[in-house]
Design a protein around this motif. Structure first.
Motif, short mmCIF file in Angstrom:
data_model
loop_
_atom_site.label_atom_id
_atom_site.label_comp_id
_atom_site.label_asym_id
_atom_site.label_seq_id
_atom_site.Cartn_x
_atom_site.Cartn_y
_atom_site.Cartn_z
N PRO A 154 0.85 -1.20 0.00
CA PRO A 154 0.00 0.00 0.00
C PRO A 154 0.88 1.25 0.00
CG PRO A 154 0.08 -0.92 2.20
CD PRO A 154 0.86 -1.86 1.32
N GLU A 155 1.54 1.46 -1.10
CA GLU A 155 2.53 2.51 -1.20
C GLU A 155 2.27 3.27 -2.49
OE1 GLU A 155 6.53 1.48 0.42
OE2 GLU A 155 7.05 1.59 -1.70
N ALA A 156 2.29 4.57 -2.41
CA ALA A 156 2.06 5.38 -3.61
C ALA A 156 3.15 6.42 -3.70
CB ALA A 156 0.70 6.06 -3.53
N VAL A 157 3.48 6.78 -4.91
CA VAL A 157 4.44 7.86 -5.13
C VAL A 157 3.69 8.99 -5.83
CG1 VAL A 157 6.67 8.51 -6.05
CG2 VAL A 157 6.24 6.14 -5.41
N ALA A 158 3.73 10.16 -5.22
CA ALA A 158 3.08 11.33 -5.82
C ALA A 158 4.17 12.20 -6.42
CB ALA A 158 2.30 12.10 -4.76
N PHE A 159 3.95 12.63 -7.66
CA PHE A 159 4.98 13.40 -8.36
C PHE A 159 4.58 14.86 -8.46
CE2 PHE A 159 4.84 9.11 -10.04
CZ PHE A 159 6.13 8.70 -9.78
N ALA A 160 5.59 15.73 -8.33
CA ALA A 160 5.36 17.16 -8.48
C ALA A 160 4.97 17.47 -9.91
CB ALA A 160 6.63 17.93 -8.14
N ARG A 161 4.22 18.51 -10.07
CA ARG A 161 3.88 19.03 -11.38
C ARG A 161 5.14 19.63 -12.02
NH1 ARG A 161 1.87 24.71 -12.46
NH2 ARG A 161 0.52 24.59 -14.29
N ARG A 162 5.26 19.46 -13.30
CA ARG A 162 6.35 20.04 -14.07
C ARG A 162 6.45 21.54 -13.80
NH1 ARG A 162 6.19 22.47 -19.33
NH2 ARG A 162 3.97 22.16 -19.43
N PRO A 163 7.58 22.15 -13.63
CA PRO A 163 8.91 21.55 -13.51
C PRO A 163 9.34 21.29 -12.07
CG PRO A 163 9.12 23.91 -13.74
CD PRO A 163 7.65 23.62 -13.56
N GLY A 164 8.53 20.60 -11.29
CA GLY A 164 8.85 20.33 -9.89
C GLY A 164 9.99 19.34 -9.77
N THR A 165 10.61 19.32 -8.60
CA THR A 165 11.76 18.42 -8.41
C THR A 165 11.54 17.45 -7.26
OG1 THR A 165 12.78 20.10 -7.03
CG2 THR A 165 13.44 20.07 -9.34
N ARG A 180 17.99 18.12 -13.42
CA ARG A 180 16.81 17.38 -13.88
C ARG A 180 15.57 17.92 -13.17
NH1 ARG A 180 20.56 15.46 -16.10
NH2 ARG A 180 21.25 13.32 -16.34
N HIS A 181 14.43 17.83 -13.82
CA HIS A 181 13.17 17.97 -13.07
C HIS A 181 12.20 16.91 -13.54
CE1 HIS A 181 10.71 19.67 -16.31
NE2 HIS A 181 11.69 20.51 -16.60
N PHE A 182 11.20 16.66 -12.70
CA PHE A 182 10.18 15.66 -13.03
C PHE A 182 9.14 16.25 -13.98
CE2 PHE A 182 11.37 14.05 -8.65
CZ PHE A 182 12.00 12.91 -9.10
N TYR A 183 8.47 15.36 -14.70
CA TYR A 183 7.35 15.80 -15.53
C TYR A 183 6.00 15.48 -14.89
CZ TYR A 183 10.08 17.13 -19.62
OH TYR A 183 10.92 17.78 -20.49
N GLY A 184 6.01 14.75 -13.77
CA GLY A 184 4.74 14.52 -13.08
C GLY A 184 4.19 13.11 -13.20
N HIS A 185 4.93 12.22 -13.90
CA HIS A 185 4.44 10.85 -14.06
C HIS A 185 5.54 9.84 -13.72
CE1 HIS A 185 0.52 11.51 -16.10
NE2 HIS A 185 1.08 12.67 -16.44
N GLY A 186 5.09 8.63 -13.37
CA GLY A 186 6.03 7.56 -13.10
C GLY A 186 5.31 6.22 -13.17
N ALA A 187 6.09 5.14 -13.19
CA ALA A 187 5.50 3.80 -13.25
C ALA A 187 6.43 2.82 -12.53
CB ALA A 187 5.31 3.37 -14.70
N PHE A 188 5.84 1.78 -11.97
CA PHE A 188 6.63 0.74 -11.30
C PHE A 188 6.92 -0.42 -12.24
CE2 PHE A 188 5.12 2.66 -7.32
CZ PHE A 188 6.25 2.51 -6.51
N SER A 189 8.04 -1.12 -11.95
CA SER A 189 8.31 -2.37 -12.66
C SER A 189 7.26 -3.40 -12.22
CB SER A 189 9.72 -2.86 -12.35
OG SER A 189 9.84 -3.14 -10.96
N LEU A 190 7.23 -4.50 -12.93
CA LEU A 190 6.23 -5.54 -12.69
C LEU A 190 6.22 -5.99 -11.22
CD1 LEU A 190 4.22 -7.24 -14.28
CD2 LEU A 190 6.08 -8.77 -14.93
N ASP A 191 7.40 -6.18 -10.64
CA ASP A 191 7.47 -6.68 -9.26
C ASP A 191 7.49 -5.55 -8.23
OD1 ASP A 191 9.93 -5.57 -9.65
OD2 ASP A 191 11.09 -7.38 -9.25
N GLY A 192 7.45 -4.30 -8.69
CA GLY A 192 7.43 -3.18 -7.75
C GLY A 192 8.79 -2.81 -7.21
N ARG A 193 9.86 -3.44 -7.68
CA ARG A 193 11.19 -3.14 -7.16
C ARG A 193 11.69 -1.78 -7.66
NH1 ARG A 193 16.42 -5.56 -5.90
NH2 ARG A 193 17.69 -3.70 -5.51
#
Lengths: 336, 376
Positions: free
Chosen positions: B93-104, B126-139
């Protein structure tokens, strides 16, 4: 003052009907937009004539004509929709910022191979957009490295064809406004604008875009960061125009902002005063190419100008937008 | 044995030295959880939310929320700035929230305990664009990033088993990578490279519109293995948002940068075939105002839904024949995700609306739902 503006914003929907939205659009088109594009087309034609007259990079007449035409462009550069957007005309006049140095690279390629594409303005319209317009011509007129390249006759031809191309593009934008787009915008009922509210939204966007570009790009790029200021990223630094462009753009944006705020005399007044503070900061700066961004005191003054523009942006966003009824939702304004 | 991609092994030894102490303690706990020696928390411990969404608050604050199938809030956790999208860990039960572009910033949230467990800071430059994804196993967590001085899109890799330490990065295959999704059941990443160059020194100003070349890139093991672009005449259609069906078909939404209205705003792509552009009547296309804010397949995957907050509209398109099927007006609609019987749409007005077979609505007046609804 802020509180007064805010209170007025709340009652403005009633006031706005006194001067209808349609009238605002008509005023903006006839008093702000069309005169600017007419002046630009005239200055573009004079630039073409001056280049034909004397194409030497240091010819006084040519440089004066280029500066006049560039002035006219900066005063219209926030109006990038409609005829200026068709066929990327605005970019054909103004490819800046050039983050990858594509402009000098393309010019060096053209000059070193004496590319025959410079034979006519019609052919030249097909070269990389980075080698067209005022910023490319600035390199031809003011960059010693470019002036040392290739052969003088070819460089002369290039200056003439670039000037003729600018004349063609600016004439096409003005024609576009006279031959339909002004009507389309003033009597919005289908076409690019489904109604007057969409036309008003376009004007509001032009104002916010222009303010954003001047604050974030014209000033933001040379500012860089405190540890890494970038004075050589200033706009048109070779010709010493960086600050001049900021002042001209603020004057043009002031004109549009006050015009759009006109139904509410107090808001128009507050907006004009806030613009005047920014213009005062700019005039007091005494740093034509933002060379001062590299030292703490000079930097502070450029940042202070940026903040003054920020105050204008706040009034535009918080007061003018709601008064015009164009402020939109949390996500609609996001742009991601 | 935890699967580790080649680039991670290659870069791990040089990248982790600075955070070793923290990483090993977290790694120990994570290791216990992974081996089942401690009772592992699951999404049920977080109230079993079905969706995540960031939101803005009336006082100017920002939060990440868990939303239950009844459209009520399961949790609400403060964020340090405006969020954009989130990524839900596949098991914990873990979530990652990303900053809105150009957040870091990005924050890792333990949704069961209701607290932040890690903070990700974008590396220098670098800055984030606001999106991300986990690998299949969540590692591994993958984030879209801007290497802005080089105008290069980057996928950052973070190690979820070691306190989300930076583990490496690889090219995204284009400029301006925005949404990233993993193909269901596989490790293939799909990235929407929007094509637009920006630099934080010039805010959100778009720097390369006449030269932009967006694409859809498929990445396996840190290498772009496939890429799809639209015809040259559509180079100003910024491919920004994507969804991936169970069969690996990608639906994409465009944000049109040209002056004239673009010929399409939605498309479908299967690897090895050219993209299919979805058709709609001129009026339906115009009503979207050239802007798609979010994309999702419906629960049965027969339709693709796209939202336009500018047009205040949700449109669906049939996957089979790539044609517009329906439009629903929802003011400031943006987040969209599949739900039983249809779709859930979130709006900046605070409304959550189910559309489809089981219509329902909940109004969260104090929340401005931000951009994306992420299915858990």
């Amino acid at each position: 003052m802020r509180l007064a503006a805010l209170c007025l914003a709340l009652i403005l929907p009633a006031a706005a009907t006194a001067q209808s939205a349609a009238e605002l659009v008509q005023n903006a088109v006839s008093q702000h937009i069309v005169p600017r594009y007419d002046a630009l087309a005239a200055a573009g034609a004079r630039l073409k004539a001056a280049a034909e007259d004397d194409c030497a990079a240091d010819a006084q007449g040519l440089r004066a004509a280029w500066n006049d035409a560039f002035d006219a462009w900066i005063s219209a550069s926030h109006l990038r929709f409609g005829p200026a957007e068709t066929g990327d005309r605005a970019f054909a006049l103004a490819f800046w910022p050039d983050t990858r140095d594509i402009t000098p690279r393309t010019l060096r390629g053209l000059i070193s191979s004496a590319d025959p594409v410079a034979g006519s303005a019609e052919d030249y319209a097909d070269v990389s957009i980075a080698a067209r317009g005022f910023y490319a011509l600035e390199l031809m007129l003011y960059d010693p490295d470019i002036q040392a390249l290739g052969d003088a006759a070819y460089r002369c031809q290039l200056v003439q064809v670039m000037s003729a191309d600018i004349a063609n593009v600016t004439a096409a934008i003005a024609s576009g406004w006279h031959d339909g787009y002004a009507e389309t915008m003033m009597h919005a009922d289908g076409g690019p604008y489904r109604g007057t509210d969409e036309a008003l939204q376009e004007l509001f966007k032009a104002l916010t875009y222009g303010l954003e570009f001047t604050a974030d790009t014209r000033l933001g790029r040379p500012l860089g960061t405190f540890d890494a200021p970038r004075p050589k990223r200033a706009e048109a630094w070779r010709s010493g125009r960086s600050l001049r462009n900021v002042v001209l753009s603020l004057e043009a944006l002031r004109d549009l902002g006050v015009l759009l705020a006109a139904p509410d005399a107090q808001m128009a007044d507050a907006l004009g005063t806030t613009f005047d503070v920014a213009l005062g900061d700019a005039e007091a700066l005494d740093d034509p190419v933002f060379a001062g961004v590299a030292d703490p005191v000079g930097r502070l003054r450029v940042e202070s100008l940026q903040q003054s523009i920020g105050h204008v942006r706040e009034i535009v966003r918080d007061d003018l937008g709601p008064a015009l009824g164009v402020a939109s939702g949390f996500n609609a304004m996001d742009g991601d | 044995m935890i699967w580790a991609p080649r680039w991670a092994l290659r870069q791990a030894s040089t990248r982790w030295t600075g955070t070793e102490a923290v990483a090993s303690r977290r790694g120990f706990i994570a290791g216990l959880l992974a081996t089942g020696l401690a009772p592992a928390a699951t999404w049920a411990d977080a109230g079993a939310p079905s969706w995540l969404s960031a939101a803005g608050l009336p006082d100017g604050g920002f939060v990440l929320c868990g939303i239950g199938p009844d459209l009520n809030l399961r949790f609400r956790i403060a964020l340090p700035g405006r969020g954009h999208a989130a990524a839900a860990h596949p098991t914990r039960p873990e979530a990652v929230a990303f900053a809105r572009r150009p957040g870091t910033f990005a924050v890792v949230i333990d949704c069961a305990a209701g607290r932040q467990t890690a903070h990700l800071a974008a590396p220098e430059g670098r800055h984030f664009y606001g999106h991300g994804a986990f690998s299949l196993d969540g590692r591994w967590l993958y984030t879209t990033e801007n290497d802005y001085d080089a105008a290069r899109g980057v996928i950052g890799v973070w190690d979820a088993a070691h306190g989300y330490a930076r583990a490496g990065e690889f090219g995204s295959g284009g400029i301006g990578p925005h949404e990233i999704r993993r193909t269901p059941g596989r490790e293939t990443l799909v990235v929407a490279n929007g094509g637009i160059e920006t630099h934080p020194a010039s805010g959100r100003t778009k720097l390369n519109i006449p030269l932009m070349r967006p694409n859809l890139s498929y990445i396996e093991d840190g290498t772009v293995v496939d890429s799809a672009a639209l015809p040259g005449s559509m180079h100003k259609g910024s491919i920004r948002h994507i969804a991936v069906s169970a069969l690996g078909e990608v639906a994409f939404g465009l944000q049109w940068q040209g002056g004239e209205d673009g010929p399409a705003l939605v498309g479908l792509h299967r690897r090895g075939t050219p993209p299919r552009l979805c058709t709609a009547s001129e009026a339906d296309l115009r009503a979207m105002q050239g802007y798609v804010g979010s994309v999702a397949f419906t629960a049965g995957q027969r339709d693709v839904a796209v939202t336009s907050p500018r047009g205040g509209l949700v449109q669906t398109y049939s996957v089979a024949d790539a044609r517009h099927t329906a439009s629903t007006s929802i003011r400031d609609a943006c987040g969209v995700a599949p739900c039983r019987g249809g779709l859930l749409v979130a709006s900046g007005t605070g409304a959550l609306q189910r559309i489809g077979q089981e219509a329902a609505r909940a109004d969260h007046a104090a929340l401005m739902w931000d951009n994306h609804l992420v299915a858990v």
